[in-house]
Scaffold this motif. Sequence first.
Motif, PDB file in Angstrom:
ATOM      1  N   VAL A  47     -90.924  -5.046  -3.510  1.00 16.05           N
ATOM      2  CA  VAL A  47     -90.243  -6.068  -2.689  1.00 16.05           C
ATOM      3  C   VAL A  47     -89.864  -5.581  -1.298  1.00 16.05           C
ATOM      4  N   GLY A  48     -90.081  -4.304  -1.012  1.00 16.26           N
ATOM      5  CA  GLY A  48     -89.824  -3.814   0.340  1.00 16.26           C
ATOM      6  C   GLY A  48     -88.364  -3.609   0.674  1.00 16.26           C
ATOM      7  N   VAL A  49     -87.508  -3.516  -0.336  1.00 17.80           N
ATOM      8  CA  VAL A  49     -86.076  -3.316  -0.103  1.00 17.80           C
ATOM      9  C   VAL A  49     -85.632  -2.086  -0.881  1.00 17.80           C
ATOM     10  N   ASP A  50     -84.870  -1.215  -0.241  1.00 15.03           N
ATOM     11  CA  ASP A  50     -84.355  -0.023  -0.926  1.00 15.03           C
ATOM     12  C   ASP A  50     -83.346  -0.428  -1.988  1.00 15.03           C
ATOM     13  N   ALA A  51     -83.408   0.242  -3.110  1.00 14.02           N
ATOM     14  CA  ALA A  51     -82.509  -0.077  -4.223  1.00 14.02           C
ATOM     15  C   ALA A  51     -81.050   0.101  -3.846  1.00 14.02           C
ATOM     16  N   SER A  52     -80.771   0.991  -2.922  1.00 11.09           N
ATOM     17  CA  SER A  52     -79.384   1.283  -2.535  1.00 11.09           C
ATOM     18  C   SER A  52     -78.862   0.346  -1.447  1.00 11.09           C
ATOM     19  N   THR A  53     -79.703  -0.509  -0.936  1.00  9.42           N
ATOM     20  CA  THR A  53     -79.284  -1.427   0.122  1.00  9.42           C
ATOM     21  C   THR A  53     -78.146  -2.314  -0.368  1.00  9.42           C
ATOM     22  N   LYS A  54     -77.100  -2.421   0.439  1.00  8.65           N
ATOM     23  CA  LYS A  54     -75.954  -3.233   0.085  1.00  8.65           C
ATOM     24  C   LYS A  54     -76.115  -4.649   0.648  1.00  8.65           C
TER      25      LYS A  54
ATOM     26  N   LEU B 282     -89.024  -0.629  -7.054  1.00  9.37           N
ATOM     27  CA  LEU B 282     -88.390  -1.754  -6.376  1.00  9.37           C
ATOM     28  C   LEU B 282     -88.794  -1.791  -4.902  1.00  9.37           C
ATOM     29  N   ARG B 283     -88.791  -0.628  -4.278  1.00  9.12           N
ATOM     30  CA  ARG B 283     -89.175  -0.555  -2.869  1.00  9.12           C
ATOM     31  C   ARG B 283     -90.628  -0.960  -2.677  1.00  9.12           C
TER      32      ARG B 283
ATOM     33  N   THR C 152     -90.052 -11.134 -16.675  1.00  6.87           N
ATOM     34  CA  THR C 152     -89.173 -10.062 -17.170  1.00  6.87           C
ATOM     35  C   THR C 152     -89.610  -9.553 -18.536  1.00  6.87           C
ATOM     36  N   GLN C 153     -90.928  -9.345 -18.696  1.00  6.05           N
ATOM     37  CA  GLN C 153     -91.398  -8.806 -19.970  1.00  6.05           C
ATOM     38  C   GLN C 153     -90.709  -7.475 -20.263  1.00  6.05           C
ATOM     39  N   ASN C 154     -90.530  -6.688 -19.208  1.00  3.40           N
ATOM     40  CA  ASN C 154     -89.773  -5.444 -19.339  1.00  3.40           C
ATOM     41  C   ASN C 154     -88.488  -5.621 -18.546  1.00  3.40           C
ATOM     42  N   SER C 155     -87.430  -5.987 -19.251  1.00  3.93           N
ATOM     43  CA  SER C 155     -86.177  -6.315 -18.573  1.00  3.93           C
ATOM     44  C   SER C 155     -85.280  -5.100 -18.339  1.00  3.93           C
ATOM     45  N   GLY C 156     -85.845  -3.924 -18.472  1.00  2.00           N
ATOM     46  CA  GLY C 156     -85.052  -2.730 -18.232  1.00  2.00           C
ATOM     47  C   GLY C 156     -84.793  -2.511 -16.755  1.00  2.00           C
ATOM     48  N   VAL C 157     -84.101  -1.423 -16.452  1.00  3.28           N
ATOM     49  CA  VAL C 157     -83.777  -1.104 -15.064  1.00  3.28           C
ATOM     50  C   VAL C 157     -85.052  -0.734 -14.317  1.00  3.28           C
ATOM     51  N   ILE C 158     -85.235  -1.294 -13.131  1.00  7.14           N
ATOM     52  CA  ILE C 158     -86.405  -1.005 -12.316  1.00  7.14           C
ATOM     53  C   ILE C 158     -86.123   0.228 -11.464  1.00  7.14           C
ATOM     54  N   GLU C 159     -87.022   1.161 -11.468  1.00 12.05           N
ATOM     55  CA  GLU C 159     -86.840   2.382 -10.685  1.00 12.05           C
ATOM     56  C   GLU C 159     -86.804   2.058  -9.207  1.00 12.05           C
TER      57      GLU C 159
ATOM     58  N   GLU D   8     -69.463  -5.982  -1.499  1.00 14.01           N
ATOM     59  CA  GLU D   8     -70.913  -5.763  -1.430  1.00 14.01           C
ATOM     60  C   GLU D   8     -71.399  -5.143  -2.733  1.00 14.01           C
ATOM     61  N   ARG D   9     -72.687  -5.382  -3.009  1.00 13.27           N
ATOM     62  CA  ARG D   9     -73.317  -4.738  -4.166  1.00 13.27           C
ATOM     63  C   ARG D   9     -74.703  -4.271  -3.779  1.00 13.27           C
ATOM     64  N   ASP D  10     -75.171  -3.222  -4.466  1.00 15.53           N
ATOM     65  CA  ASP D  10     -76.503  -2.718  -4.157  1.00 15.53           C
ATOM     66  C   ASP D  10     -77.560  -3.626  -4.776  1.00 15.53           C
ATOM     67  N   VAL D  11     -78.731  -3.646  -4.147  1.00 16.01           N
ATOM     68  CA  VAL D  11     -79.807  -4.532  -4.566  1.00 16.01           C
ATOM     69  C   VAL D  11     -80.256  -4.239  -5.991  1.00 16.01           C
ATOM     70  N   ALA D  12     -80.242  -2.977  -6.391  1.00 18.21           N
ATOM     71  CA  ALA D  12     -80.694  -2.619  -7.733  1.00 18.21           C
ATOM     72  C   ALA D  12     -79.887  -3.352  -8.804  1.00 18.21           C
ATOM     73  N   SER D  13     -78.563  -3.362  -8.658  1.00 14.95           N
ATOM     74  CA  SER D  13     -77.726  -4.028  -9.659  1.00 14.95           C
ATOM     75  C   SER D  13     -77.879  -5.545  -9.592  1.00 14.95           C
ATOM     76  N   LEU D  14     -78.074  -6.076  -8.385  1.00 13.07           N
ATOM     77  CA  LEU D  14     -78.252  -7.516  -8.235  1.00 13.07           C
ATOM     78  C   LEU D  14     -79.551  -7.981  -8.896  1.00 13.07           C
ATOM     79  N   VAL D  15     -80.598  -7.204  -8.703  1.00  9.93           N
ATOM     80  CA  VAL D  15     -81.883  -7.542  -9.312  1.00  9.93           C
ATOM     81  C   VAL D  15     -81.794  -7.448 -10.832  1.00  9.93           C
ATOM     82  N   HIS D  16     -81.099  -6.429 -11.300  1.00 13.15           N
ATOM     83  CA  HIS D  16     -80.951  -6.271 -12.763  1.00 13.15           C
ATOM     84  C   HIS D  16     -80.240  -7.475 -13.357  1.00 13.15           C
ATOM     85  N   ASP D  17     -79.150  -7.920 -12.724  1.00 17.22           N
ATOM     86  CA  ASP D  17     -78.424  -9.089 -13.225  1.00 17.22           C
ATOM     87  C   ASP D  17     -79.299 -10.343 -13.162  1.00 17.22           C
TER      88      ASP D  17
END
Length: 438
Positions: free
Chosen positions: A400-407, A396-397, A385-392, A342-351
Amino acid sequence: MEQEFLLKFLEIGAIDLKGDDTKLERLRSTAKDLSAALRKAPSKTACFTMVAADPNIAATDPTVEEAMASLRKQWETVANAFARRPVGILRAILLDAIMQAARSDDAIAVAFVNTARNALVHAETANESEIWREAVSEIEKKVDARAEAEWATPETITVDPFQYTAPSPVSTSYEAPTVNKSELRENIYSAAGPWGASNSNQYHSSQPQHWAPIFADKMSVAIAEVLNGMAEELAPAPVDLSGPLSQLAKAVTTHVDKALASFSGATAGLQRRTNLLWWKEALYSPSVHASYLDLPLFEASALMALDLHEQVPTYSPASVSAFLREAIRCLPAEKDDQDNGERDVASLVHDARTAAFMRPFRALATQYVPEPVGRGPLLSLIGHTQNSGVIEATTLRALVGVDASTKMTPSEWGTYLFRELQSARATTKSPTKQVKKK
């Protein structure tokens, strides 16, 4: 009779109008207005659905603002009727509006079902779960009914009878030729001896050695002229067959085209299923021209969502998502080195926003959806992705309505992306049929 979902929220106590039917009519009118607005702008379906499904949606969300503005038109003093913005009531209105629109518009129905399936997994709607189950079930049956018609393979193929009307017969005037007897008699008489008026035979029959050859010559000429004249008059008039033959050729071509179209349409569903089975067994990505087995697990699952989306039509049965889930599960889990697969949504969105392998996906997302403004599909973040940095995490919540830590597992991630693609294509005015792969 079609269910009114506003009343269902009243029945469970999710909204309280103090038994005032006047207020209920105002909510109904607002839902009707929002439904009409949604039918004019189907691309809002995902935002409407995601906001309606989230009890924790911010009161300042643009979709909430739009619903509130519509409610004010029907209820000018609504701000004084509640201590704070009535988000619960607005969510109920939005769901009712979506249901009205989805019942009459298949594209909105597709977008609603796919978006709701994603959103409800991450929303806290315990007391509303039965309402949402009924809503999704009703519209999903409608979508599946249309999809089955497009995917079905009939037992027999019927071809309409050959349609051709023969041209009317050509009528021509005809008069039978006749022999001028007097003229023929005169010629025979002249050939018989020297007593004819013209072209007579200078010999008498008593001189057979001279008379007979001359008689034969003159008689053959006389009879031949008569027969040749009759033959000329009996010659048929020329008939132009190019027109009738051209019409016949067109009728045959049209009939064959219709027969082939009937065959193609009848076997399209079978061909599609066959192609999907081949794709699942081959586990080969046409997007990157590589085997999914040679790619990182989550990278492969995202590409499988994209590849499947480009193989199936907008109106596809709900089982297609299950098909994708099982196809992703065919990938060897031991290739992934993340925690428990499993991976958290934050890292998946970043990729998804930065990785090179997601370029085809980002290109398609950019054409499907606008930049993120308030609650909306994940595609907005991936495509713009004009700002392709990490989304806080809070951003993110909110978006898109999903917690960044959601696996998420690979199959959950791929299915989530696939549903968003299907939803976006259904309500995009000019969806891209094929995106050039890089």
